[in-house]
Design an enzyme around this catalytic site. Structure first.
Site, PDB file in Angstrom:
ATOM      1  NE  ARG A   1      -9.675 -34.750  35.573  1.00  0.00           N
ATOM      2  CZ  ARG A   1      -9.522 -35.644  36.943  1.00  0.00           C
ATOM      3  NH1 ARG A   1      -9.865 -37.057  36.296  1.00  0.00           N
ATOM      4  NH2 ARG A   1      -8.391 -35.596  37.133  1.00  0.00           N
TER       5      ARG A   1
ATOM      6  NE  ARG B   1      -9.401 -41.761  32.529  1.00  0.00           N
ATOM      7  CZ  ARG B   1      -9.109 -42.139  34.191  1.00  0.00           C
ATOM      8  NH1 ARG B   1      -7.542 -42.927  34.547  1.00  0.00           N
ATOM      9  NH2 ARG B   1      -8.929 -41.757  34.959  1.00  0.00           N
TER      10      ARG B   1
END
Ligand code: CP3
Length: 352
Positions: free
Chosen positions: A25, A29
């Site tokens: 990831r 975010r």
């Protein structure tokens, strides 16, 4: 040349001069520049389905950090979406399928996707990213495992106790196997299309294999991963495309996992990497395995954790540094820089 990349060499257990690192990831975010592009796209799925934006997001972490590989920006749930389940991501609630799998009719209704048409946005993203990378970094492609995709498809989204899929495998195992067979074929086609589109390494995410007891894990998850690995065209290109398989909480079964024929095993943080290395010997490389939570710590805690993992693995190639699972959304990006630089700085002493 792609096969000169230390990430690929480490996966193939060839000599390297430092331990490579990438982060599960790594585009996500915790990066303000990611949040800006997602805002522009409107939502996560549109971002995945817009190759120009997915390409930009794939490259973002490489602009900030000295990472040794890029990973295609996409999601494991693109396959169930292409099979007709209608995926959406509700803000703050994770993935949700409009048409979950609850009966044999639902399984028969599944579309067998053609990756070059139904998932062409993924292949277009791969080609765009490879143009931009121009051989400077290798690109990782990926898929979920059949079992992990089935968990989401049957539960209809994320789950705490996996009651619906467990009822399926214990009450009607033949139905579960039919679904897993369909998924395996879709994944083989998808990953082979990713290889043809130009990815340099492949990872299979089996996030939920670890919720099963050992023999059930082998029957419902591992067996299908093995079938996939055996059917990949990893020698299609001049350079071999190494494969990594990752079962979260799968460390009891490393010996079984090696038999799939993959080149590397991903480890979560619940096992000492030195112990894992003693168990796998020279047969596969290892990827992992720092607890993502350590990134909440101070610079010296992060550097100490890196030093501990490198020393536990010891001398020689065959280690790709990573976290034991995805980085969380509330991590300070500077802490990632500390991690990446520490891996490169401390690992040179372990390579000749
Ligand atoms: O690693 C990377 O940077 C590549 C991109 C990537 C994403 N998801 C982007 C993503 C990869 C490889 C995945 C894999 C994935 N997706 C897995 C397997 C790995 C793992 O985490 O166990 C799973 C189980 C999924 C399914 C999924 N996607 C869930 C459960 C969620 C919601 C959870 C969350 O963090 O909100 C997603 C969404 C998702 N996939 C995000 C990203 C960056 C967050 C989307 C956003 O809000 O912008």
């Amino acid at each position: 040349m792609t096969n000169e990349h230390c990430f690929i060499k480490a996966l193939l257990r060839q000599p390297v001069d430092k331990t490579p690192i990438w982060i599960m990831r790594q585009a996500g975010r915790y990066l303000p520049e990611y949040r800006a592009i997602r805002e522009k796209a409107g939502d996560f799925l549109t971002l995945c389905k817009t190759p120009e934006l997915a390409c930009q997001v794939t490259l973002q972490p490489l602009h900030r950090f000295d990472l040794d590989a890029a990973i295609l920006f996409s999601d494991i749930l693109t396959i169930p979406d292409a099979m007709g389940l209608q995926l959406s991501f509700l803000p703050g609630e994770g993935p949700c399928f409009n048409n979950p799998i609850r009966s044999s009719k639902d399984i028969e209704r599944l579309v067998q996707p053609d990756p070059d048409t139904d998932l062409s946005y993924v292949m277009d993203t791969i080609r765009l990213v490879q143009e931009q990378l121009a051989g400077k970094h290798p690109l990782i492609g990926f898929s979920g495992s059949p079992w992990t995709l089935a968990c989401y498809m049957v539960e209809g989204g994320s789950s705490k106790d996996f009651r619906i899929i467990k009822r399926l495998i214990y009450q009607t195992p033949q139905l579960a196997h039919r679904l897993l067979d369909r998924l395996s074929q879709a994944i083989i086609d998808y990953l082979n299309a990713q290889i043809a589109a130009g990815i340099d390494a492949l990872m299979i995410f089996d996030t939920w294999g670890g919720i099963l007891p050992g023999n059930t894990y082998c029957e419902f998850s591992l067996k299908y991963i093995q079938k996939i690995v055996k059917n990949l065209n990893t020698k299609l290109k001049k350079m071999q495309v190494p494969t990594i398989m990752f079962t979260k909480y799968g460390s009891p079964w490393l010996e079984e996992m090696m038999k799939t024929g993959c080149d590397a095993l991903g480890l979560d943080w619940t096992i000492n990497i030195g112990d894992a290395r003693r168990r796998v010997g020279h047969r596969v490389a290892l990827q992992g395995n720092m607890d993502p939570g350590i990134l909440y710590g101070t610079a010296s805690q992060i550097r100490q954790a890196v030093a501990d993992i490198l020393s536990s693995y010891g001398k020689g190639s065959g280690h790709v540094f990573n976290l034991g699972h995805g980085i969380t959304a509330d991590i300070e990006p500077d802490h990632v820089n500390i991690l990446v630089n520490a891996v490169h700085e401390f690992s040179r002493q372990y390579h000749d």
